[in-house]
Enzyme design. Structure first.
Site, PDB file in Angstrom:
ATOM      1  N   HIS A   1       0.824  -1.211   0.000  1.00 51.10           N
ATOM      2  CA  HIS A   1       0.000   0.000   0.000  1.00 51.10           C
ATOM      3  C   HIS A   1       0.861   1.265   0.000  1.00 51.10           C
ATOM      4  O   HIS A   1       0.981   1.950   1.002  1.00 51.10           O
ATOM      5  CB  HIS A   1      -0.948  -0.016   1.207  1.00 51.10           C
ATOM      6  CG  HIS A   1      -2.091  -0.965   1.025  1.00 51.10           C
ATOM      7  ND1 HIS A   1      -2.800  -1.495   2.075  1.00 51.10           N
ATOM      8  CD2 HIS A   1      -2.651  -1.480  -0.102  1.00 51.10           C
ATOM      9  CE1 HIS A   1      -3.746  -2.293   1.599  1.00 51.10           C
ATOM     10  NE2 HIS A   1      -3.674  -2.298   0.284  1.00 51.10           N
TER      11      HIS A   1
ATOM     12  N   HIS B   1      -0.480  -8.707   1.009  1.00 52.71           N
ATOM     13  CA  HIS B   1      -1.598  -8.806   1.961  1.00 52.71           C
ATOM     14  C   HIS B   1      -2.288 -10.165   1.950  1.00 52.71           C
ATOM     15  O   HIS B   1      -3.131 -10.433   2.802  1.00 52.71           O
ATOM     16  CB  HIS B   1      -2.629  -7.706   1.657  1.00 52.71           C
ATOM     17  CG  HIS B   1      -1.996  -6.352   1.561  1.00 52.71           C
ATOM     18  ND1 HIS B   1      -1.774  -5.724   0.347  1.00 52.71           N
ATOM     19  CD2 HIS B   1      -1.477  -5.540   2.512  1.00 52.71           C
ATOM     20  CE1 HIS B   1      -1.150  -4.574   0.567  1.00 52.71           C
ATOM     21  NE2 HIS B   1      -0.960  -4.436   1.861  1.00 52.71           N
TER      22      HIS B   1
ATOM     23  N   CYS C   1       3.054 -11.875   2.587  1.00 53.21           N
ATOM     24  CA  CYS C   1       3.998 -11.792   3.702  1.00 53.21           C
ATOM     25  C   CYS C   1       3.890 -13.063   4.545  1.00 53.21           C
ATOM     26  O   CYS C   1       2.785 -13.478   4.900  1.00 53.21           O
ATOM     27  CB  CYS C   1       3.664 -10.575   4.563  1.00 53.21           C
ATOM     28  SG  CYS C   1       4.659 -10.546   6.073  1.00 53.21           S
TER      29      CYS C   1
ATOM     30  N   GLU D   1      -6.129  -7.744   3.445  1.00 52.18           N
ATOM     31  CA  GLU D   1      -5.639  -8.806   4.332  1.00 52.18           C
ATOM     32  C   GLU D   1      -6.806  -9.509   5.040  1.00 52.18           C
ATOM     33  O   GLU D   1      -6.831 -10.733   5.159  1.00 52.18           O
ATOM     34  CB  GLU D   1      -4.664  -8.228   5.363  1.00 52.18           C
ATOM     35  CG  GLU D   1      -4.021  -9.316   6.193  1.00 52.18           C
ATOM     36  CD  GLU D   1      -3.217  -8.788   7.369  1.00 52.18           C
ATOM     37  OE1 GLU D   1      -3.293  -9.416   8.443  1.00 52.18           O
ATOM     38  OE2 GLU D   1      -2.521  -7.764   7.225  1.00 52.18           O
TER      39      GLU D   1
ATOM     40  N   THR E   1      -2.556  -7.967  10.691  1.00 47.85           N
ATOM     41  CA  THR E   1      -1.184  -7.778  11.188  1.00 47.85           C
ATOM     42  C   THR E   1      -0.787  -6.315  11.375  1.00 47.85           C
ATOM     43  O   THR E   1       0.232  -6.034  11.985  1.00 47.85           O
ATOM     44  CB  THR E   1      -0.163  -8.409  10.213  1.00 47.85           C
ATOM     45  OG1 THR E   1      -0.300  -7.778   8.931  1.00 47.85           O
ATOM     46  CG2 THR E   1      -0.381  -9.912  10.077  1.00 47.85           C
TER      47      THR E   1
ATOM     48  N   SER F   1      -2.780   0.771   6.200  1.00 49.09           N
ATOM     49  CA  SER F   1      -3.327   0.686   7.561  1.00 49.09           C
ATOM     50  C   SER F   1      -2.264   1.027   8.604  1.00 49.09           C
ATOM     51  O   SER F   1      -2.482   1.820   9.511  1.00 49.09           O
ATOM     52  CB  SER F   1      -3.875  -0.726   7.797  1.00 49.09           C
ATOM     53  OG  SER F   1      -4.250  -0.898   9.139  1.00 49.09           O
TER      54      SER F   1
END
Length: 317
Positions: A47, A80, A102, A132, A170, A229
């Site tokens: 992002h 994500h 990830c 995510e 996360t 985020s």
């Protein structure tokens, strides 16, 4: 707020790229080198506006949906993560997938699958609509319900209050997540914790640094994009912990002159998907305006790295 009248910058460390972002961005670069353009990427790889534009200029094509990728082409899944339905769709279209999820997100997916197999109700703390959360929820949609904040706790319904576990996105605020979990535990006293912390090390470390730095700052500038985020959380953490003001910016040019009025100490940090070149741009701009004294404010050292997705690792000789 600051002890002296001299202008200074406190530069948070750790800041910027985490291991998962580093790996995801490198995955797209390597895929372009190996296969040539175009390489398709589902959603934004990370992002960050600048990263996405830079990769697009090199031949990455960002799409919202696997259906937008031509049959048989290469597609990279973003950091994500994706739901099993997205993987199935990619298989149906004979896409060559490179999974840049990830590893810390993958861990949450594995936890979701495990607790679903054990027939738990899973309360996922996170933001509705975030990629995510969509990916994790897709692992066990019948078992997972989203809890966005402590205010949502009263509306949660479970089948068996003795078989409830919480997991989380996360990239959340550590403090806010714990507020939500406390509220959940009041309703469900036997609520289980995730086997290990879901909020990733990088998110926590960047928040800890800002929390420690904020009381000394008249202004905290957070370099990061609006849809990031973890970057948005850093602004909130700065304001909650005593910063005079805090703003989220993509580039140095987004800094408004009036923000600097009457300011002596400026804190600077960046979200986990932000390349250091963007932070340097902000420091250069501040130096031109007289904030040329920069002190690194260190609260942790990060050494974690992740190996590339297996599809991109060099063949063993």
């Amino acid at each position: 707020m600051s002890g002296s009248s001299s202008k200074r910058v406190l530069l948070a460390k750790p800041r910027g790229y985490c291991a998962g972002v580093d790996r995801a961005v490198e995955a797209v670069e390597r895929a372009l080198e190996k296969h040539g353009a175009p390489v398709y990427v589902r959603k934004q790889i990370v992002h960050n506006v600048h990263v996405v534009e830079t990769l697009a200029a090199r031949g990455a094509i960002f799409v919202d949906d696997t259906a937008d990728v031509p049959e048989g082409a290469i597609v990279v899944f973003s950091a994500h993560g994706v739901s099993p339905a997205v993987r199935a769709q990619a298989d149906e279209r004979n896409l060559h997938t490179i999974d840049a999820t990830c590893p810390l997100v993958t861990k949450v997916h594995q936890e979701a699958k495990r607790f679903a197999r054990e027939d738990f109700d899973i309360l996922l703390v996170g933001h509705a609509g975030h990629e995510e959360v969509e990916g994790t929820s897709g692992e066990a949609p019948q078992h997972i319900q989203l809890v966005e904040s402590a205010a949502d706790v009263d509306t949660v319904t479970v089948r068996d209050p003795e078989k409830v576990v919480w997991l989380s996105q996360t990239t959340l605020s550590v403090d806010e997540t714990m507020d939500t979990v406390r509220a959940l535990r009041e309703r469900f006293p036997t609520l289980q914790d995730p086997p290990s912390d879901d909020i990733c090390y990088a998110t926590q470390n960047r928040q800890v640094a800002v929390k420690a730095m904020a009381p000394q700052c008249d202004l905290v500038l957070v370099v990061g994009s609006r849809n990031s985020s973890n970057s948005v959380r850093l602004v909130e953490v700065a304001l909650q912990n005593g910063a005079g003001a805090s703003h989220l910016i993509d580039y140095a040019r987004d800094v408004r002159p009036e923000w600097l009025d009457g300011v002596t100490t400026v804190g600077v940090t960046s979200g986990a998907s932000v390349p250091e070149v963007l932070v340097r741009g902000v420091l250069d701009l501040l130096a031109e305006q007289g904030w040329d004294e920069v002190e690194e404010f260190t609260t942790a050292e990060e050494t974690l790295t992740f190996s590339l997705p297996r599809e991109l690792r060099p063949a063993r000789a």
